[in-house]
Design a protein around this motif. Structure first.
Motif, short mmCIF file in Angstrom:
data_model
loop_
_atom_site.label_atom_id
_atom_site.label_comp_id
_atom_site.label_asym_id
_atom_site.label_seq_id
_atom_site.Cartn_x
_atom_site.Cartn_y
_atom_site.Cartn_z
N SER A 127 0.79 -1.23 0.00
CA SER A 127 0.00 0.00 0.00
C SER A 127 0.83 1.28 0.00
O SER A 127 0.28 2.36 -0.25
N GLY A 136 -3.29 -2.89 -2.54
CA GLY A 136 -3.36 -1.53 -2.01
C GLY A 136 -2.41 -0.55 -2.65
O GLY A 136 -2.28 0.59 -2.18
N CYS A 137 -1.73 -0.95 -3.72
CA CYS A 137 -0.81 -0.03 -4.42
C CYS A 137 -1.60 1.06 -5.14
O CYS A 137 -2.70 0.82 -5.65
N THR A 138 -1.03 2.24 -5.19
CA THR A 138 -1.57 3.30 -6.03
C THR A 138 -1.19 3.00 -7.48
O THR A 138 -0.03 2.71 -7.77
#
Length: 378
Positions: free
Chosen positions: A107, A134-136
């Motif tokens: 994240s 949850g990574c952008t």
């Protein structure tokens, strides 16, 4: 063989340029302006990030995406580690490629996707995987593409790729074409400026576009070889094995891209390495089979059927030095000590981004001229 007479025949160059490569090189500045506008319209400049990402991951197919990842890593420096996610698959076709997030990605990390195609299901799967972790996710892709539909508004932010001002180029060459890199790279620069990893505000991007325009004027097909740095470099590299030696943060990724584009567009081998490591790494080539004095003329050689052997030629790409330390004198001494010719490129004064843009433009034009003047039937 290079047909040097073609270099000073603009009409003949235009006829040989069936893939619109010269137009792509000339329109790089326009692509930067359009891409910057698309980034603004997509909301990039209004982002208010809470902090820097722990790491930046870059994924995408082809020479342009690889070059963008390399440039981002060079510009980010120690601000954050930049990792390119290499594709796997049984073939380079869009439908066969797959990308996988490293196990540690989560994240606090940023995933950048850059593609001039947008039909790769593997990139859509990667975006889905990043979303679950949850990574952008931020992608640059053609406006009407499956990837945009898969990512936009649900799994991340998508910036439409800036198309060519006068229509699309040949799809098979667009990934290595000069304009495609800037169409993908510019929105990512604007984003990384907002998150604090690089310094690339709107005025800096405008300066890059202006530098690209000025360089295109100097390197265009109507400018004679003797005053055209790109045509001069192309003529110097005829029948040679380019050893591209780089010095400086901006020059490194430019040299690696130059080697890749030479291979992809003109079918010519080239080796790139950074100074001072390039000296021991390539020193043997200056004394071996590719040395200037290798393969002396044989009286019994068939001069009609035999082609001239490749000889090494050093291409020295440098940023303007910020300090007193430079390996360039040692590089010149090594090359000249082996009777090896040297071509040197150094940008005019300006920011790191402007220097990078000028070096990219000159080398892209040179690769295009080599491709056109060496083409069968040229």
């Amino acid at each position: 063989m290079l047909d040097e007479s073609l270099l000073d025949a603009p009409d003949a160059l235009a006829r040989a340029d069936r893939r619109d490569l010269l137009r792509g090189a000339a329109e790089a500045g326009a692509r930067v302006r359009t891409a910057a506008r698309h980034a603004t319209e997509a909301g990039i400049t209004e982002l208010k990030p809470e902090g820097r990402p722990r790491a930046v991951l870059v994924a995408g197919p082809g020479t342009a995406a690889t070059g963008a990842a390399d440039l981002i890593a060079a510009l980010a420096g120690a601000s954050a580690p930049v990792t390119r996610i290499h594709p796997t698959g049984v073939a380079p076709a869009p439908g066969a490629l797959r990308w996988t997030l490293p196990g540690w990605a989560g994240s606090v990390d940023l995933l950048l996707i850059a593609t001039a195609d947008g039909s790769e299901p593997g990139l859509a799967l990667l975006a889905e995987q990043a979303y679950r972790r949850g990574c952008t996710v931020v992608a640059v892709a053609p406006l009407r593409s499956p990837l945009r539909e898969a990512v936009h508004g649900v799994h991340g932010l998508v910036v439409p790729m800036a198309s060519a001002p006068h229509g699309e180029y040949d799809a098979e060459t667009s990934a290595a074409g000069p304009g495609t890199l800037w169409a993908l790279f510019t929105p990512l620069l604007a984003l990384l400026d907002r998150v604090g990893l690089v310094t690339a505000p709107a005025e800096a991007l405008q300066s890059v576009a202006d530098r690209l325009d000025r360089t295109a004027e100097r390197c265009g097909p109507a400018v004679a070889t003797y005053s055209n740095p790109a045509k001069t470099l192309a003529a110097e590299l005829a029948d040679s094995l380019p050893l591209i030696w780089t010095e400086g943060d901006a020059a490194g990724p430019v040299g690696r891209r130059f080697a890749a584009v030479l291979a992809e567009l003109s079918g010519r081998p080239a080796l790139a390495a950074a100074l001072p490591e390039a000296l021991p790494a390539h020193g043997g080539l200056l004394a071996g089979a590719f040395a200037a004095g290798a393969d002396p003329d044989d009286f019994f050689r068939d001069r009609v059927e035999d082609t001239e052997p490749l000889h090494a030629r050093v291409v020295l790409l440098r940023d303007r030095p910020t300090g007193g330390l430079s390996a360039a004198p040692a590089a010149r001494e090594l090359a000249l000590g082996h009777d090896t010719a040297i071509s040197e490129l150094e940008p005019e004064e300006g920011s790191t981004l402007e220097s990078l843009a000028e070096l990219l433009a000159v080398t892209d034009f040179a690769a295009v001229y080599l491709a056109l003047a060496s083409a069968p039937g040229a």
